[in-house]
Structure formats: structure tokens, C-alpha cells
Write a protein that holds these residues in place. Sequence first.
Motif, PDB file in Angstrom:
ATOM      1  N   SER A  47       0.840  -1.206   0.000  1.00  0.00           N
ATOM      2  CA  SER A  47       0.000   0.000   0.000  1.00  0.00           C
ATOM      3  C   SER A  47       0.868   1.247   0.000  1.00  0.00           C
ATOM      4  O   SER A  47       0.547   2.240  -0.667  1.00  0.00           O
ATOM      5  CB  SER A  47      -0.925   0.018   1.219  1.00  0.00           C
ATOM      6  N   ASP A 168      -5.913  -1.389  -4.873  1.00  0.00           N
ATOM      7  CA  ASP A 168      -5.346  -1.979  -3.661  1.00  0.00           C
ATOM      8  C   ASP A 168      -6.368  -2.951  -3.059  1.00  0.00           C
ATOM      9  O   ASP A 168      -7.390  -2.528  -2.528  1.00  0.00           O
ATOM     10  CB  ASP A 168      -4.978  -0.885  -2.659  1.00  0.00           C
ATOM     11  N   GLU A 169      -6.114  -4.205  -3.166  1.00  0.00           N
ATOM     12  CA  GLU A 169      -6.994  -5.278  -2.686  1.00  0.00           C
ATOM     13  C   GLU A 169      -8.445  -5.091  -3.130  1.00  0.00           C
ATOM     14  O   GLU A 169      -9.358  -5.051  -2.317  1.00  0.00           O
ATOM     15  CB  GLU A 169      -6.920  -5.378  -1.157  1.00  0.00           C
TER      16      GLU A 169
END
Length: 495
Positions: A47, A168-169
Motif C-alpha cells: 500500500s 489496492d486489494e
Amino acid sequence: MTTDRPMLEIKKLSKSFPGVRALHEVDLTAYPGEIHALLGENGAGKSTLLKTLFGVQQPDSGEVWFEGERRSFSQPSDALHAGLAMVHQELSLVPQFTAVQNVVLGREKARAGFIDWREARERAEKSLGRLGFDARMDIPVRRLSVAQQQLVEIARALAVGARLIILDEPTASLTTQESEQLFALLERLRAEGRGIIYVSHRLAEVMALSDRVTVLRDGTLVGTRTRAEIKNETDLVKLMVGRNVDAISRVERSEGPGEEILRIEGLSSAEGVADCSLSVRRGEIVGLAGMVGAGRTELVRGLIGADRVTGGAVWIRGERVHIGSPADAVKAGIAFLPEDRKHQGLVLHMSAASNATLIKPPRRRGLLDRRAQREQTRALLTQLNADIDPGYPVGKLSGGTQQKVVLARWLKTASDIFIFDEPTRGVDVGAKGEIHALIRELAEEGKAIVMVSSDLPEVIGMSDRVVVMRRGRIVAELSRSQISEEAIVHHAAAS
Ligand SMILES: Nc1ncnc2c1ncn2[C@@H]1O[C@H](COP(=O)(O)OP(=O)(O)OP(=O)(O)O)[C@@H](O)[C@H]1O
Ligand SMILES: [Mg+2]
């Protein structure tokens, strides 16, 4: 994958926080028409790398080159102007605006100047439609599912002309089916020549989707591999953790379940749970499956008194109980690990140790025993594959590590009933195995366990019984021998 010039080159990027070297001289190259996965254990720096690239944070040193030009984005809107877009894990839409307003807003922010609202709205509607957005465009986005909100974010990114899309995810809170829809979309964007970088802990999906994979470990680059260089998930795991980790396998337990511990009858709630009945026995793991939005979280929230219940009754060890609030639930011996760690579970400015021991802080002669608090926390977190300083503020830990802190908290309580809502969402492969082992241990100790999960291999591998929900109701109950992916999907999706 193409042989074009790189779209993005990150060179020797470093970023430290007080006491933590989050990134150390990391390189990454991304091409147009490529899906590039970014992997690593919790806290590896994924991240941070993306946020630094996107201008959310500033690097300490290193260079970013985008489309042949050296860039440094001092804020996200600069990155947007340049043609990058980021779909954050915590979505960044304006919750009270509609889908169309959110898309239009993004575009206007990027352009500034005269707005032709009608034209803008039509274009927004069109681009949402093209992405397969099938929900209402005229209601506040906070009432949409996570998957739908994500589509709005992507539509917004495309409306501003993003050529590199960073996620991100993105699949962390999607069901299998929703993930597949997202993948189909990412593949289309790839075919249009856009670049895609995304983070995921789900290795099967990385194998299916990515052209190349970059792995970080402890803030340093392990390497970048093409899909062809990776034989299987085990290869990925080795790159990430430097050792082998076992896949989930079903374990036959020594004893069958014991007497009934928890009984719910006809539970209904203001949040759409309709007439749900469920019984869980000592030593039993009951999986609660269904699509996102099927009412699984709402059912457990009704049970623990977090949502207003409109009907039904609950018995614990044969005794009728009245649970009007989460505090009542804790008193009644229910441990609850919520789905949304950030908002329901953690006090972000407090240390990992204080958070992990929040329910029952260790005391000595009536006073808080800080040393015991730190040691207990350290031991639990080490078991969960997180070697962090227990004194570190929880808000500064990586997403997956925060989750481990919440989990650690409940493992120390004397509860008889454990409710896990998406227990391994966002945690790395190593910790996932540890969490599964811990849940099984709890069952062995005679706890009654309810596990909400959208991860089908997890539901199948862990559950003694699977209850499937759809539209607020329980629509099927599968015994151990009936549990299969097909059966679960069939019941979850049937209309
Ligand atoms: N704002 C911050 N202040 C201090 N430390 C931070 C901050 N943000 C991240 N860190 C630290 O930097 C390291 C990398 O964190 P990062 O969030 O990038 O990990 P990650 O790879 O995304 O992990 P996860 O898979 O758990 O999301 C961690 O040790 C984390 O505690
Ligand atoms: Mg992260």
C-alpha cells in the motif's frame, strides 16, 4: 503483454516512517496492456508503494517516470491529471452522491471550467452501463454494494481518461462471482491498452489474471516474474515468505459436535434479516455463506445486538437470553470479530497492545499490567505471523496487521461462542493458515463457532456445516457430506 515501452517506471523508491523502513529502493516497471500484480505479506509495503506513486504520500527518495516523463505527484489530483487512477481499499466516493454524480464529479475535478451537466450526465451513464453497472444510478452510492461502488470508482477513473489504474486489494470484500465480473472488466481494460497494477492476497486469482507479478518482502523488492515463469501458487508463496505454506485442507476432528450452545429462532431485524433460525453445537464450526449483501453480517449483527431486532429469540446453553447491545453479547459469552476492522474494532490511536487486550486488560494488584499486556500481545501476534512492536499505534499498521490485532483480542477471552465475520480478509497466506489453525483449536476446545466467509475454499475447508443465506433468509443448510462449491453457489445465487 506487449513489447511497448514501459508506461511506468519506479526507480529506487524509498520511504520510511518513524521506526519503520516501509520501502527500500524498490523498482517496478509496468507496461500498457498489462495486468501487474503486487504481492507480499502483511506490512511488506504494498500500500505504501501505491500511495507514494499516487501522491498520497511523498517518497524519501527515488524516481517515478510515467509515459516517458519524470513525475512527482504532490497530491492525488496531480496523479489523476497525469492519467493515473487509484481504486483504494476504503473507497473514496462521496457517499451521499449518486453513481452518476460521483462519476461527473471526478471528471469535473480533473478538468475544471465550464460544465455541460447534461452531456456530463449522459456520458457518465453510458460509461457506467458499459462497465456492466446494473444497479440504480439515482440513489446515494452508500446504499450500493461494495462491488457496485467499485464499478463507480472505475467508471470515474475512465471518465478522467486514466491510462494506468491502480487497485489496492479490490477483491478483498467481493464474492467469487463479483470478483469474476471485476476480472472480466480488468481484462477488457487491458485489451484497450491500459495498464493495471493491483494488490491481492488471493493467489489463485493472481495466477488466473496477471501477466507479471512483483513481490515485496519487508519493504524490499524480491523480484518481478512473468506469468510464464511461475509454475503454481507454491512458487508465489515461496517468493513472498521464503518458505512453504500449506493450503487449506479439511481436517477430520477427533470428536463430533457436542450439545447445543447457541440457538437462534426466527430472528428478524430492521436491516433486512427475515425469520432466521440457526443452532450451533459445542465444537462445531458453522460456515455462513452467501453473496455480499445476502444478510450474513446483518444476521450476526442482529444476534449480538448491534442492529435493532424486530422478532425472534436467542438461547445460550438452553437459557433464553436478551441481547440488546454488543456489551450484552460480550457478557453472554459471545466473542465477535467484525467484518470491518477499521470502524468497528479498533481504537486507531491506541497501541496494538491496548487494542489486543481491550476486553480484559491484564491486571496486577488492581492496576493495568503493561508488561503483561505487551508480552501477551507479542506472543499472540507472533503466532499470527506479525512481528511488530506491541506499543505501535494500531492506526499506523498495515491493513492485514490491524486485522490480526483484532483477532488476537478475542482469542484471549473466555467466550463460549465465537463469531468470525470474514476472518482472513486481507491477511497474508502465512497468517491465513495460522488463523485457520486457531479457529480449529477453538472448536477442539469445545467452542461453538459461526464463520461468515466469502472465501469458498475457506468455507468448504473449515466448516462442519454450511448455512447459505440469500436476501436476508436462510435458504439452505448443507451437512458435511453435502458441502461443495457447486451446492453453495447454487443456493447463494438461485433466484
Ligand atoms: N502512516 C504510517 N505511519 C507509520 N507507519 C506506517 C504508515 N503506513 C504504513 N506504515 C508501516 O509501513 C509498513 C508497510 O505498510 P503497508 O501498509 O505498505 O503494508 P502492506 O504491504 O500494504 O500490508 P497489508 O497486506 O497488510 O495491507 C508497515 O510496517 C506499516 O506499519
Ligand atoms: Mg495494504
